[in-house]
Scaffold this active site. Sequence first.
Site, PDB file in Angstrom:
ATOM      1  N   HIS A 153       0.876  -1.177  -0.005  1.00 21.97           N
ATOM      2  CA  HIS A 153       0.028   0.003  -0.055  1.00 21.97           C
ATOM      3  C   HIS A 153       0.884   1.159  -0.138  1.00 21.97           C
ATOM      4  O   HIS A 153       0.691   2.267   0.424  1.00 21.97           O
ATOM      5  CB  HIS A 153      -1.108   0.053   1.081  1.00 21.97           C
ATOM      6  CG  HIS A 153      -1.871  -1.299   1.243  1.00 21.97           C
ATOM      7  ND1 HIS A 153      -2.977  -1.544   0.726  1.00 21.97           N
ATOM      8  CD2 HIS A 153      -1.545  -2.314   2.289  1.00 21.97           C
ATOM      9  CE1 HIS A 153      -3.418  -2.727   1.118  1.00 21.97           C
ATOM     10  NE2 HIS A 153      -2.530  -2.997   1.925  1.00 21.97           N
ATOM     11  N   SER A 274      13.577  22.002 -16.484  1.00 24.53           N
ATOM     12  CA  SER A 274      12.274  22.927 -16.480  1.00 24.53           C
ATOM     13  C   SER A 274      12.781  24.017 -17.383  1.00 24.53           C
ATOM     14  O   SER A 274      13.615  24.621 -17.199  1.00 24.53           O
ATOM     15  CB  SER A 274      11.922  23.066 -15.350  1.00 24.53           C
ATOM     16  OG  SER A 274      10.816  24.042 -15.128  1.00 24.53           O
ATOM     17  N   LYS A 280      15.013  21.793 -11.335  1.00 30.16           N
ATOM     18  CA  LYS A 280      14.466  20.488 -11.561  1.00 30.16           C
ATOM     19  C   LYS A 280      15.187  19.534 -12.278  1.00 30.16           C
ATOM     20  O   LYS A 280      16.100  19.997 -13.284  1.00 30.16           O
ATOM     21  CB  LYS A 280      13.179  20.837 -12.427  1.00 30.16           C
ATOM     22  CG  LYS A 280      12.030  21.808 -11.656  1.00 30.16           C
ATOM     23  CD  LYS A 280      11.629  20.841 -10.472  1.00 30.16           C
ATOM     24  CE  LYS A 280      10.729  19.616 -10.940  1.00 30.16           C
ATOM     25  NZ  LYS A 280       9.404  19.955 -11.749  1.00 30.16           N
ATOM     26  N   GLU A 287       8.398   8.609 -16.723  1.00 33.21           N
ATOM     27  CA  GLU A 287       7.061   8.982 -17.066  1.00 33.21           C
ATOM     28  C   GLU A 287       6.308   8.515 -18.464  1.00 33.21           C
ATOM     29  O   GLU A 287       5.150   7.969 -18.425  1.00 33.21           O
ATOM     30  CB  GLU A 287       6.801  10.258 -16.542  1.00 33.21           C
ATOM     31  CG  GLU A 287       7.314  10.723 -15.320  1.00 33.21           C
ATOM     32  CD  GLU A 287       7.233  12.136 -14.993  1.00 33.21           C
ATOM     33  OE1 GLU A 287       7.438  12.710 -13.760  1.00 33.21           O
ATOM     34  OE2 GLU A 287       7.273  12.946 -16.008  1.00 33.21           O
TER      35      GLU A 287
END
Length: 458
Positions: A153, A274, A280, A287
């Site tokens: 979980h 970024s 960043k 992704e």
Amino acid sequence: MWGGRFAQGPSAIMREINASIPFDKVLWRQDIAASKAHVAMLAACDIVTDGDAEAIIDGLEQVAAEYERDGVPEDWDLEDIHMTTEARLAELIGPVAGRLHTARSRNDQVATDFRLWTRDAIEEAIAGLEALQRALVTRAGEHADSIMPGFTHLQTAQPVTLGHHLMAYYEMTARDISRFSAARERLNQCPLGSAALAGTGFPIDREMTAQALGFAAPTANSLDSVSDRDFALDYLAAASQCALHLSRLAEEFVIWASQPFGFVRMPDALSTGSSIMPQKKNPDAAELVRGHAGRIVGCQMALMVTMKGLPLAYSKDMQDDKPPVFEAASLLRLCIAAMVGMVADATFRTDRMREAAELGYATATDLADWLVREADIPFREAHHITGAAVKLAEKKGVALEALSMDELKEIDGRIDDRVYKALSVEASVAARNSHGGTAPDEVRKRVAQARRALEMEA
């Protein structure tokens, strides 16, 4: 192409909707190979002369050289790769090119070409997955002792090792390879010679063409041969399951690379920045692997819906069989390559992992197990005692092993000093030495087995 049946040519709309050359041109290598095998068989069976067969084969090799050098031209009036190749062959060698289509149809021709292409795609996927396995096994061997939190979980559950975690994905990819291998075995029958749907009256030798193209045997039913796309669906099913596994691994990297976790530094080559925030470092490759999984699953669904209600034998709907397979194969190739690079080149921050493993009372199960093993307490009672200890530790804001003996005895008098040896994360991990467990010795054993299976050097 359609001979004398039609008084007028197709409308512009029909021409556009009917043409498949923009996507099926990728089949040109398979089309050339199958055509050469077919005409060689025709000559061996005295259906065409040896001279005509030699001229056709020489012409096909010239067409192949042109395609290799210049690419495949897109003439929509010729519809597809098959007629494009035949038309160019006729330009090169004259009317004898028309003998190539003896005893075959575009129906069995495309079924053969598509099987050959899919077989190559399967072999490419297996090779890529084996490269991923080598990366996983290498890193798992490096980190057989590196402790990290195991989650259920996404909550800290029990300590495990990073090596054990990575080897879980080795097992997934092994199943992926088995699915692709099974799909390859099923597809490895040759439709060539089934003609349009009913076979042919020419005395052909289908065993010869099957053997020439590396198939195990010719297909057994001409109707099924030209209408079957199970092999494409098998590929997409295996690709979809593989993409789900890659997506899960990618998600691990996305989570681990986030600042609250800090378990991994992603390779610069597989990260982006970024446009506005200079600090960043985004795990974009991971992704996109995660995102591409949805597209691959969508490709499987698209072909399933296309095939779901088609009567025997061939229907033009089946022209739409190739784009989903081509797209899925292209995406899968990228996803596997990205994950190979990610696993191989990521920097694992094992110090952060170990710190996290000590949080969340990950050794609570070890306290319960100790009570069962050393104090002969039934597990359900031990579970209750351990829950009380966790509640006290949580209230005091300390780890389980930081509770004093007096505090532990107040919870249950059967606890003694020996319990502290069971409450460290190292002891917890080492104790999980059942077959397939996370104990470092078990991880090293499985890594050694995997290295032998992959024929990696010791």
